[in-house]
Scaffold this active site. Structure first.
Site, PDB file in Angstrom:
ATOM      1  N   GLN A   1       0.826  -1.207   0.000  1.00 57.62           N
ATOM      2  CA  GLN A   1       0.000   0.000   0.000  1.00 57.62           C
ATOM      3  C   GLN A   1       0.863   1.260   0.000  1.00 57.62           C
ATOM      4  O   GLN A   1       0.672   2.162  -0.821  1.00 57.62           O
ATOM      5  CB  GLN A   1      -0.915   0.020   1.232  1.00 57.62           C
ATOM      6  CG  GLN A   1      -1.971  -1.061   1.242  1.00 57.62           C
ATOM      7  CD  GLN A   1      -2.893  -0.895   2.439  1.00 57.62           C
ATOM      8  OE1 GLN A   1      -3.915  -0.228   2.366  1.00 57.62           O
ATOM      9  NE2 GLN A   1      -2.532  -1.502   3.556  1.00 57.62           N
TER      10      GLN A   1
ATOM     11  N   ASP B   1      14.168 -10.461  -1.718  1.00 57.98           N
ATOM     12  CA  ASP B   1      13.487 -11.431  -0.866  1.00 57.98           C
ATOM     13  C   ASP B   1      13.880 -11.192   0.592  1.00 57.98           C
ATOM     14  O   ASP B   1      14.986 -11.502   1.005  1.00 57.98           O
ATOM     15  CB  ASP B   1      13.875 -12.853  -1.291  1.00 57.98           C
ATOM     16  CG  ASP B   1      13.100 -13.917  -0.520  1.00 57.98           C
ATOM     17  OD1 ASP B   1      12.301 -13.562   0.372  1.00 57.98           O
ATOM     18  OD2 ASP B   1      13.302 -15.107  -0.818  1.00 57.98           O
TER      19      ASP B   1
ATOM     20  N   TYR C   1       6.563  -7.878   6.975  1.00 56.78           N
ATOM     21  CA  TYR C   1       5.613  -8.964   7.232  1.00 56.78           C
ATOM     22  C   TYR C   1       4.499  -8.339   8.054  1.00 56.78           C
ATOM     23  O   TYR C   1       4.709  -7.940   9.188  1.00 56.78           O
ATOM     24  CB  TYR C   1       6.313 -10.082   8.013  1.00 56.78           C
ATOM     25  CG  TYR C   1       5.466 -11.314   8.245  1.00 56.78           C
ATOM     26  CD1 TYR C   1       4.410 -11.294   9.170  1.00 56.78           C
ATOM     27  CD2 TYR C   1       5.727 -12.496   7.570  1.00 56.78           C
ATOM     28  CE1 TYR C   1       3.642 -12.430   9.392  1.00 56.78           C
ATOM     29  CE2 TYR C   1       4.954 -13.632   7.790  1.00 56.78           C
ATOM     30  CZ  TYR C   1       3.917 -13.586   8.695  1.00 56.78           C
ATOM     31  OH  TYR C   1       3.150 -14.704   8.926  1.00 56.78           O
ATOM     32  N   THR C   2       3.300  -8.220   7.468  1.00 56.85           N
ATOM     33  CA  THR C   2       2.222  -7.469   8.111  1.00 56.85           C
ATOM     34  C   THR C   2       1.009  -8.316   8.495  1.00 56.85           C
ATOM     35  O   THR C   2      -0.003  -7.767   8.937  1.00 56.85           O
ATOM     36  CB  THR C   2       1.757  -6.319   7.204  1.00 56.85           C
ATOM     37  OG1 THR C   2       1.318  -6.859   5.946  1.00 56.85           O
ATOM     38  CG2 THR C   2       2.871  -5.313   6.974  1.00 56.85           C
TER      39      THR C   2
ATOM     40  N   TYR D   1       4.094  -9.686  15.910  1.00 58.48           N
ATOM     41  CA  TYR D   1       4.256  -8.635  14.897  1.00 58.48           C
ATOM     42  C   TYR D   1       4.877  -7.383  15.498  1.00 58.48           C
ATOM     43  O   TYR D   1       5.886  -6.862  15.005  1.00 58.48           O
ATOM     44  CB  TYR D   1       2.908  -8.311  14.249  1.00 58.48           C
ATOM     45  CG  TYR D   1       2.936  -7.063  13.402  1.00 58.48           C
ATOM     46  CD1 TYR D   1       3.635  -7.036  12.201  1.00 58.48           C
ATOM     47  CD2 TYR D   1       2.280  -5.901  13.811  1.00 58.48           C
ATOM     48  CE1 TYR D   1       3.680  -5.880  11.419  1.00 58.48           C
ATOM     49  CE2 TYR D   1       2.320  -4.747  13.046  1.00 58.48           C
ATOM     50  CZ  TYR D   1       3.020  -4.739  11.853  1.00 58.48           C
ATOM     51  OH  TYR D   1       3.072  -3.592  11.093  1.00 58.48           O
TER      52      TYR D   1
END
Length: 300
Positions: free
Chosen positions: A11, A45, A70-71, A134
């Site tokens: 986004q 990556d 990483y969300t 997270y």
């Protein structure tokens, strides 16, 4: 100036490619080597952090912007290694390369580094205490960027959404068109922040005459609940002609909508320092919502 953007398909990443274009050549990377429109780009990556220095050596960027992460908040509770590899190890590798080569690094973090027990907007210098994997992985990423010792700008943001990608706004518009009633959590408070605002502020910060280094909170201004955000989305969507009617939104508690990962109940970030240091006015969240709804209407 050559700006390398990690995570060009996210986004924020997609908005960065547009917002940073006036600054010079912008090079995008994605894990697949393709942008959302199918155009080829560089491959990076974050699951293999040791591969990143070779890419940086080859491209020799003058600025690096890391919008990759990483969300998947809930999946991270089980996928711990992948979350820490992408959110902590990879940013550390990039930050050390940038520090060694005198290259400024922009890195994005999150409201999830706080425990959500506050009652006033969190300042940048307040203690962090993430509730889950997270948030913890993102805090370690912040620490790694700072520890590298280079010129860095860490922007913590929250409740990010855009006219593209998977996000709360687009989910609400989809289910709102299908249902007459919805249930949305009302006891989590934060600030909906458009990805386009994050990208534009980043571009302005990179043009700032002073070489500032540190951590700032980058969100829109004001606060609401997820329930309040949903109601505002429907009101604006009806006004813009994206929906014919607004569904009824029932307010529920977090306990009534359990998730694998705990969410901070209070996610409001104090953005005064960013506005002061960079001479930027951060608009009210409702104004940002109107702008993104306008983008969606223009896409039709």
């Amino acid at each position: 100036m050559t700006v390398l953007v990690f995570g060009g398909n996210g986004q924020v990443g997609q908005e960065l490619l547009r917002a940073l274009a006036p600054l010079g050549q912008v090079i995008a990377t994605t894990r697949s080597g393709l942008l959302p429109d199918g155009v080829a780009c560089e491959t990076a990556d974050f699951g293999q952090p040791d591969s990143l220095p070779a890419l940086l050596d080859r491209l020799q960027p003058s600025v690096v912007v890391n919008a990759a992460a990483y969300t998947a908040v809930d999946r991270a509770e089980q996928d711990v290694e992948a979350a820490f590899t992408a959110n902590a190890q990879a940013p550390g590798v990039i930050a050390r390369w940038c520090a060694a080569h005198g290259v400024p690094l922009v890195h994005y973090s999150t409201d999830y580094v706080f425990d959500g027990q506050g009652t006033a907007p969190y300042r940048e210098d307040e203690p962090t205490a993430p509730l889950g994997v997270y948030g913890t992985s993102k805090r370690y990423g912040e620490d790694a960027v700072r520890a590298a010792g280079g010129h860095h700008l860490i922007f913590r943001t929250a409740w990010v959404y855009a006219s593209h990608g998977a996000n709360f706004l687009r989910t609400m518009l989809r289910v709102g068109a299908e249902r007459e009633e919805l249930r949305v959590v009302a006891d989590q408070i934060g600030t909906p922040t458009p990805a386009v605002l994050i990208a534009e502020v980043t571009a302005k910060a990179l043009q700032h005459p002073e070489q500032l280094s540190g951590t700032w909170h980058l969100t829109a201004s004001g606060q609401t609940s997820w329930h309040g955000f949903a109601e505002a989305i429907f009101a604006e969507a009806v006004s813009a002609g994206l929906l014919t009617r607004a569904p009824h939104v029932h307010a529920i508690s977090s306990a009534e909508y359990p998730t694998p990962a705990r969410r901070p109940a209070w996610s409001v970030l104090d953005n005064a320092k960013l506005q002061q240091d960079f001479g930027i006015v951060l608009p009210p969240w409702r104004e940002g919502l109107q702008r993104v709804i306008g983008q969606l209407r223009a896409q039709r």
